[in-house]
Enzyme design. Sequence first.
Site, PDB file in Angstrom:
ATOM      1  N   ILE A  84      -3.424  71.071-122.124  1.00  0.00           N
ATOM      2  CA  ILE A  84      -3.159  71.628-120.794  1.00  0.00           C
ATOM      3  C   ILE A  84      -1.790  71.134-120.343  1.00  0.00           C
ATOM      4  CG2 ILE A  84      -3.869  71.602-118.377  1.00  0.00           C
ATOM      5  CD1 ILE A  84      -6.740  71.347-119.386  1.00  0.00           C
ATOM      6  N   CYS A  85      -0.944  72.054-119.908  1.00  0.00           N
ATOM      7  CA  CYS A  85       0.394  71.693-119.440  1.00  0.00           C
ATOM      8  C   CYS A  85       0.266  70.836-118.175  1.00  0.00           C
ATOM      9  CB  CYS A  85       1.200  72.956-119.147  1.00  0.00           C
ATOM     10  SG  CYS A  85       2.830  72.606-118.468  1.00  0.00           S
ATOM     11  N   ILE A  86       0.736  69.616-118.246  1.00  0.00           N
ATOM     12  CA  ILE A  86       0.612  68.681-117.138  1.00  0.00           C
ATOM     13  C   ILE A  86       1.430  69.136-115.924  1.00  0.00           C
ATOM     14  CG2 ILE A  86       2.414  67.103-117.919  1.00  0.00           C
ATOM     15  CD1 ILE A  86      -0.859  66.134-116.186  1.00  0.00           C
TER      16      ILE A  86
END
Length: 86
Positions: free
Chosen positions: A77-79
């Site tokens: 998941i893209c932070i």
Amino acid sequence: MNISVLVLNAPYDSQSSYSAYRYTKAALQNGHKLSRVFFYQNGIHSGTKLATPPQDEFDLYKAWQDLGTKHNLDLVICIAAAARRG
């Protein structure tokens, strides 16, 4: 074939998130190697543990988690996208 999958939509916003799941599952069943599944923009909502989908609907949250566990997938998941969306 080595595949990466990008998920851009939230689980129940459109058909595309479910299609990405089915594509990933089919690729694995056909013997392809998956590098990673990357959840970006609203796709990051696929990773929440707080969602409670209706009982009469397919639980896409759990499906991604189960698929990741079963095949030891790198579900990322893209932070930055997650931080922007709380």
